[in-house]
Design an enzyme around this catalytic site. Structure first.
Site, PDB file in Angstrom:
ATOM      1  N   HIS A  36     -42.340   1.315   3.253  1.00 14.47           N
ATOM      2  CA  HIS A  36     -42.678   2.453   2.403  1.00 14.47           C
ATOM      3  C   HIS A  36     -44.075   2.903   2.810  1.00 14.47           C
ATOM      4  CE1 HIS A  36     -42.524   4.301  -1.920  1.00 14.47           C
ATOM      5  NE2 HIS A  36     -42.329   5.181  -0.968  1.00 14.47           N
ATOM      6  N   HIS A  67     -31.764   3.677  -3.001  1.00 17.27           N
ATOM      7  CA  HIS A  67     -33.047   4.307  -2.691  1.00 17.27           C
ATOM      8  C   HIS A  67     -34.025   3.252  -2.184  1.00 17.27           C
ATOM      9  CE1 HIS A  67     -37.213   5.452  -4.138  1.00 17.27           C
ATOM     10  NE2 HIS A  67     -36.925   6.461  -3.342  1.00 17.27           N
TER      11      HIS A  67
END
Length: 682
Positions: free
Chosen positions: A375, A329
């Site tokens: 991110h 992830h």
């Protein structure tokens, strides 16, 4: 087990590495250069060890080596000049061609780079090829305690001081845990070895037998001694009959199949006694001493894992959805989910560890430059997408030939999506699976291809346009009508994407904002204060919290306040056309998915949503996973990059249970152990 198993864990070390070569070792970070070091590898492939004149010996444990790379010349001019000066005397060729970089570490984040420069390019090439052959030997991580003791002894024996002796201090450091130095010195004296704190031991005197005696005196196996007394009834031995009874009643796992794993009998017990009992008179009578029992219990025959399953033992011809897939992830992050650092190196380390599904959060670079990975809206640093694809190309199939899935979370404009597709095709070449296999067309009811059919192939997971839309837009693109397809203001773009006609998307119960912008780093946007000075969102945050020591609750609240931005539905047709067996769609519900029967469709669930499905529709979820892929990812509140326990989702057949590889917590350790089986193929 009653049947003997030959655990062949060793990989042959090349004669050149055993003999050794001279290298110059250098480190730019510490501005150090150690010249004319004799580098060697031991016969077991445990260590790279070296020593130079006037310095102590050093080692690198090969089980901690993740990568062997062709090196680069140092940027420090002084080190470069010294290396070239040495080359004039001993070697030839430029520094790049003569340098090897050894990457090692105990986790995926703290990686050390040992640079060594040899005499010539052939020397560097021989060491790169030789070391690559013996690294990633996952079987060596499961050797028995006796072999581990030999490994510790070898490490001590390689770390000689300038006098080519073993410092007593090195031995005391090895055993210091829970024991005082004084006791260690006393035992060394009992064994007839030098025992002063500053004394030295001749390596020829410090044999493996002496080391084992030292170990058993410092760390006695009282548990085995108690067991032996219980079995022998206070005698100095246990009989063959007593041994057989104990093996069958206590040592043997009662769940084992009696045909495949038959009960122990006199012959199998005598085989064990012959192998582990050193006293000839005991062996002749079929007796086993306490030392013999200890050697047996510390051997490969009592491994806590199934040693035969460390090979590829599964049938790899089943559909892809029938396998658990080692998944990562937010692969790029080295630390926290909020304000963390992104790194290309993480992709290398994760793939080299056997991971087969990695995540790439793609955004437009500033001023329409190169696409980046970050991110988004979480104040994390960014990395260049193109550099990541190069890293994937170099490391995807080093430890496993089985397919790699690139899980795109695509926030890019169409123009930059073209770059995503172009770089993947240009850099990955034939490794990229650009169209479905003839034997497995993308049609309802057709199962996914097997891992064997997809060996050394890289699959893209990205939203895909509906077939008719994709064909029309791809034709326009190939005809050069870029302006007609590069329209980023297509309000009906979601209607053009296959599988986007499901319910409203949500992430951890947060509805996505329709007015969210497409910038990866809004915190860096510049505003003008009333007095004309400049300010950024990041600056305002730091002003409100100067120490930047946000509590976990504050971090979670602030992180959620940014509102996760869903991937774009305005897909470039070239990128869309490269998606095949891993096509993500909005989850339509279990009954609808069963009705459609489209095996190449897949959906992703946060851990909370997946857990809810398991509680409410466990059978339906399992049946879904029999047919198609599902991916589970950590909930948004895990800003510290902690992990959830993956076992519950594996039990339901969820294939891609993605974890934060940068955090070596219990769930991550379980994941590493799980995928060590089946040849660590991922």
């Amino acid at each position: 087990m009653s049947k003997a198993y030959n655990f062949d864990w060793q990989i042959e070390v090349s004669p050149r590495l055993l003999k050794g070569d001279y290298f110059d070792r250098w480190d730019e970070e510490n501005a150090t250069l150690e010249q004319n070091c004799l580098f060697r590898v031991d016969t077991y492939g445990f260590f790279i060890y070296w020593q130079s004149e006037g310095r102590d010996g050093q080692v690198i444990e090969l089980s901690q080596v993740s990568d062997i790379r062709p090196g680069k010349a140092p940027t420090d001019p002084k080190i470069g000049a010294d290396l070239m000066a040495n080359a004039l005397i001993y070697g030839r060729g430029n520094i790049d061609e003569r340098t090897v970089t050894i990457c090692s570490g105990i986790d995926f984040v703290q990686i050390s780079h040992t640079n060594i420069t040899g005499a010539d390019p052939p020397t560097a090439k021989a060491w790169i090829e030789g070391l690559r052959k013996i690294t990633h030997n996952h079987k060596a991580n499961n050797i028995c305690p006796t072999t581990i003791l030999r490994k510790h002894w070898m490490k001590i024996s390689f770390m000689l001081n300038v006098n080519q002796k073993i410092p007593v201090r090195s031995i005391s450091k090895t055993f210091a845990s829970g024991k005082t130095e004084k006791r260690i010195f006393e035992i060394l004296k009992e064994l007839g070895l030098p025992s002063g704190k500053n004394d030295e031991i001749n390596p020829n005197d410090f044999t493996f037998e002496k080391f084992c005696d030292l170990y058993h005196k410092i760390c006695p196996r009282t548990d085995i001694a108690v067991l032996f007394v219980e079995l022998s009834g206070g005698k100095d031995y246990i009989t063959t009959k007593q041994f057989v009874e104990w093996l069958n009643e206590t040592q043997r796992d009662p769940r084992l199949n009696e045909i495949l794993f038959p009960f122990y009998d006199t012959n199998s017990a005598l085989r064990i006694i012959d192998r582990y009992e050193l006293r000839a008179n005991y062996r002749d009578r079929g007796h086993l001493s306490c030392d013999g029992l200890t050697r047996y219990l510390m051997s490969d025959e009592n491994a806590p894992v199934f040693l035969d399953r460390l090979e590829v033992y599964h049938d790899m011809e089943q559909p892809l959805c029938h396998y658990l897939i080692n998944s990562s992830h937010n692969t790029y992050l080295q630390g926290r989910q909020f304000g963390g650092r992104s790194s290309v190196e993480m992709y290398r380390q994760v793939l080299l560890a056997g991971c087969r599904c990695i995540e790439l959060d793609c955004w437009d670079g500033k001023n329409d430059s190169e696409p980046i990975i970050t991110h988004g809206k979480a104040m994390c640093s960014d990395i260049n997408f193109k550099e990541v694809i190069f890293a994937i190309r170099d490391t995807a199939f080093v430890t496993s030939d089985y397919p790699v899935i690139l899980s795109f979370e695509n926030h890019c404009s169409r123009l930059q999506q073209y770059k995503l597709a172009h770089y993947c095709e240009e850099i990955l070449g034939d490794l990229l699976l650009t169209k479905p296999l003839d034997t497995h067309p993308l049609e309802p009811g057709v199962p996914l291809p097997s891992p064997n059919l997809l060996k050394k192939k890289i699959l893209i997971k990205n939203k895909r346009l509906k077939p008719e839309v994709e064909k029309h837009q791809l034709d326009l693109f190939l005809e050069g009508c870029d302006s007609e397809i590069n329209n980023d203001n297509d309000l009906d773009s979601a209607a053009n994407v296959e599988g986007e006609d499901g319910p409203t998307a949500y992430v951890d119960n947060l509805k996505l904002r329709d007015d969210d912008d497409d910038e990866a780093h809004p915190e860096l946007n510049v505003d003008i204060n009333d007095d004309g000075s400049r300010r950024t969102i990041l600056g305002q945050i730091m002003k409100l919290k100067p120490s930047a020591n946000l509590s976990r609750e504050e971090e979670e609240a602030f992180y959620n306040g940014y509102q996760h931005k869903g991937a774009t539905t305005n897909i470039h047709p070239l990128l869309s056309s490269r998606v095949n067996y891993t096509q993500p769609i909005k989850f339509p519900g279990f009954s609808k998915a069963e009705e459609r029967n489209i095996h190449y469709h897949m959906s992703s669930f946060s851990e909370n949503v997946a857990l809810q499905h398991l509680r409410q529709n466990p059978i339906e979820f399992v049946n879904y996973n029999k047919r198609q892929l599902s991916r589970v990812y950590p909930k948004g509140g895990r800003v510290d990059s902690s992990n959830y326990m993956p076992q519950i989702f594996w039990n339901a057949g969820c294939q891609m249970v993605s974890l934060n590889f940068q955090t070596p917590d219990l769930p991550m350790q379980l994941n590493l152990g799980k995928f060590e089986y089946n040849g660590n193929c991922g």
